[in-house]
Write a protein that holds these residues in place. Structure first.
Motif, short mmCIF file in Angstrom:
data_model
loop_
_atom_site.label_atom_id
_atom_site.label_comp_id
_atom_site.label_asym_id
_atom_site.label_seq_id
_atom_site.Cartn_x
_atom_site.Cartn_y
_atom_site.Cartn_z
N CYS A 106 0.60 -1.44 0.07
CA CYS A 106 0.28 0.11 -0.17
C CYS A 106 0.94 1.46 0.17
CB CYS A 106 -0.71 0.20 1.01
SG CYS A 106 -1.75 -1.32 1.20
N VAL A 154 -2.55 -4.38 3.74
CA VAL A 154 -4.12 -4.05 4.28
C VAL A 154 -3.56 -2.51 4.40
CG1 VAL A 154 -5.16 -5.89 3.97
CG2 VAL A 154 -4.25 -4.75 5.99
N CYS A 193 -7.66 -2.94 -1.10
CA CYS A 193 -7.46 -4.03 -1.14
C CYS A 193 -7.21 -5.03 -0.58
CB CYS A 193 -6.26 -3.48 0.03
SG CYS A 193 -6.94 -2.75 2.12
N ARG A 233 -11.04 -3.12 1.93
CA ARG A 233 -10.36 -3.80 2.88
C ARG A 233 -10.49 -5.73 3.08
NH1 ARG A 233 -8.41 -3.19 9.03
NH2 ARG A 233 -6.77 -3.10 8.98
#
Lengths: 340, 340
Positions: free
Chosen positions: B131, B154, B162, B323
């Motif tokens: 990320c 994440v 993600c 997420r």
DNA sequence: CTGTTAGCGCCTTCAG
DNA sequence: CTGAAGGCGCTAACAG
């Protein structure tokens, strides 16, 4: 600021702002001559700060030439193909080609299916692993006349160009070392016959070498999972169940050899005193083992580099040698010792 | 027979032979409705035996939608990314997408440069590892509104979607196990700080857990080569040179842990009695070791699968969760034992 | 259910 | 050195 998903700038926009025709921009940006260096510079600057990125699809359509290269390897679960790829990809990328990679899991029909799908991208070239392919694929590729590089293995009659190792000779070289140490009762652990032609070639080289020394053919144990350490362990377990018939075991690669080594030791055998173990490839792993593995180091990175260079040459109209054989290097290691 | 490099058949040729318009062929072959099943079947058969393969570039231009997905990973020299890729690629391939893969070697500027070049293919979606990205890249990608999947790690504020692991929590979980066994003097061997954000997160989780137990921060040894067994060996050598300051060493992955373990034993230390060793990932290797490595198994394949599914959903207009955190699993192993 | 028209963004070819 | 015309192979958008 705040352009709301405007489509990216095209040749037209650059041309308008520069006050020239699209063609001039196209020529300027491609480095084709026929543009004064003054306008060329002006256009380049403008394009850069507009963030102009030529559309590859449009280019492919217009020029009938796609800058996409298809690369097919059996898998990536083993540094072998990852390293070959790495060596080659950088070369191609630098020259402006993008590569679409596929993994076939040693299945020729999957390789062919992938090539068929790949055809949609009108690839500038194709890179395949090994020299064995579905016959229809061979013919089709040859008929297109496009560059095709066959990697990792070599043949006398490549589709177009091949760069690799002589796996039979490599197997023989490794076996010669082991024979010289006095071993005569070999076994071989690897994929079942017919799955991986390179493993089969190495096996053939090993068998021939032992035969020449008056020994019998190696017992062959087939294991399924190509890459896994566990496969080597299972192979060794199978051999141990046969009793002490063998004095040395060749594994088709270092990973399986490691698994086999661990299993042998867990079973109370001493390596190399009670049984010899040989791998293949000379991966980094083999050097940190308590006893370095007896293996044959393959020139993976070099294969990738040379393949990349030959491919570029071929794309630029230069014809590289049809067959490039790179040599492996024997690593004596310490897991096969002289027989008393 | 003997077609001499005729260009491949196009929609036009199929249409002419079928005696219908190009559009009808286009619709028939794409499965769009508005074609009688009789003509559809006839066209399909004709296309098949002409060997018609739609031109992806032309499609991309016409439909403004390319069926190419760009995937960027740090490297492939480690089963981790190879397995994530494998899980994801099959899903995408089945749905008709081709993937263009790049390796960044943990260099964010290379990642950005690649994305820029990738833009030429007007990719339908982009998949990135982690990320953390060049800020300009983040903004640019967000601005396009195209699907972007960040993998393996994440964040609370992904570019788009993600799917990964909470590396800090994973590090903490592994450390909690080790702390519970009585260790209080940890060291950490991994890439230098700032290179791999996931390794840094795991380190942070380990450090916090030891701090909570009243222990000092782990000594950290930076090694360069991310994937190599040799790097772990060098890291352990460096630690040993510092004298017996540590009772347990965390490595940033299993490969380096293995190298470290071998080095420790070669130096005469007993593992786990004299020093504990912990890895990360739970690769196949760790299970065939004489003592299974204490590690944390990461759900690599699952990450790839879920990422692939979410990506497809996103491409079809369904918005998956922003997420998705998948859990790792502690593997106690036998290389960290209770402190007396 | 089927066809027509008008591009997508670039490059090749031919004129200036 | 520069520009205009036409087309690459396909698909939207609109007719019928």
């Amino acid at each position: 600021m705040g352009r709301i998903r405007n489509r990216p700038p095209g040749l037209r926009e650059v041309a308008q702002r520069a006050g020239v025709s699209m063609m001039t921009v196209s020529r300027a940006l491609r480095g084709v001559d026929g543009v004064s260096s003054a306008t060329r510079a002006r256009i380049a600057a403008l394009a850069a700060d507009l963030g102009y990125v030529p559309d590859g699809h449009a280019r492919a359509l217009g020029a009938a030439d796609s800058r996409i290269i298809g690369i097919s390897v059996p898998n990536l679960f083993n540094d072998v193909f990852a390293q070959i790829l790495d060596g080659m990809r950088r070369t191609l990328e630098t020259a402006g080609y993008s590569s679409v990679v596929d993994t076939t899991d040693y299945d020729l029909s999957r390789e062919q299916a992938w090539c068929d799908r790949m055809a949609a991208w009108r690839p500038a070239a194709l890179v395949l692993t090994g020299c064995a392919h579905a016959p229809a694929l061979r013919e089709a590729l040859r008929a297109t006349g496009r560059p095709v590089v066959e990697l990792w293995d070599v043949s006398d009659d490549p589709i177009d160009v091949c760069v690799g190792l002589d796996h039979r000779a490599a197997g023989a070289a490794l076996a010669a070392h082991v024979v010289a140490l006095g071993h005569r009762r070999p076994a071989f652990v690897g994929p079942p016959e017919g799955v991986d032609p390179r493993a089969d070639a190495r096996f053939a080289g090993i068998a021939a070498t032992f035969a020449a020394a008056g020994a019998g053919a190696p017992g062959r144990v087939g294991v399924d999972d190509q890459s896994a350490f566990g496969a080597g362990a299972r192979g060794m377990t199978a051999l141990l169940a046969q009793g002490p018939r063998h004095d040395v075991v060749f594994f088709h690669n270092d990973n399986t050899a490691f698994g086999g080594l661990m299993t042998a030791e867990a079973a109370g055998l001493r390596v190399p005193e009670d049984i010899g173990i040989a791998g293949f490839n000379g991966l980094d792993l083999t050097r940190v083992m308590p006893r370095p593995l007896t293996t044959l180091k393959t020139p993976r990175r070099q294969i990738g580099l040379v393949a990349g260079q030959h491919l570029l040459a071929r794309l630029n109209g230069v014809r590289p040698p049809a067959r490039t054989v790179l040599a492996g290097r024997l690593v004596p290691g310490a897991t096969v010792a002289p027989q008393p």
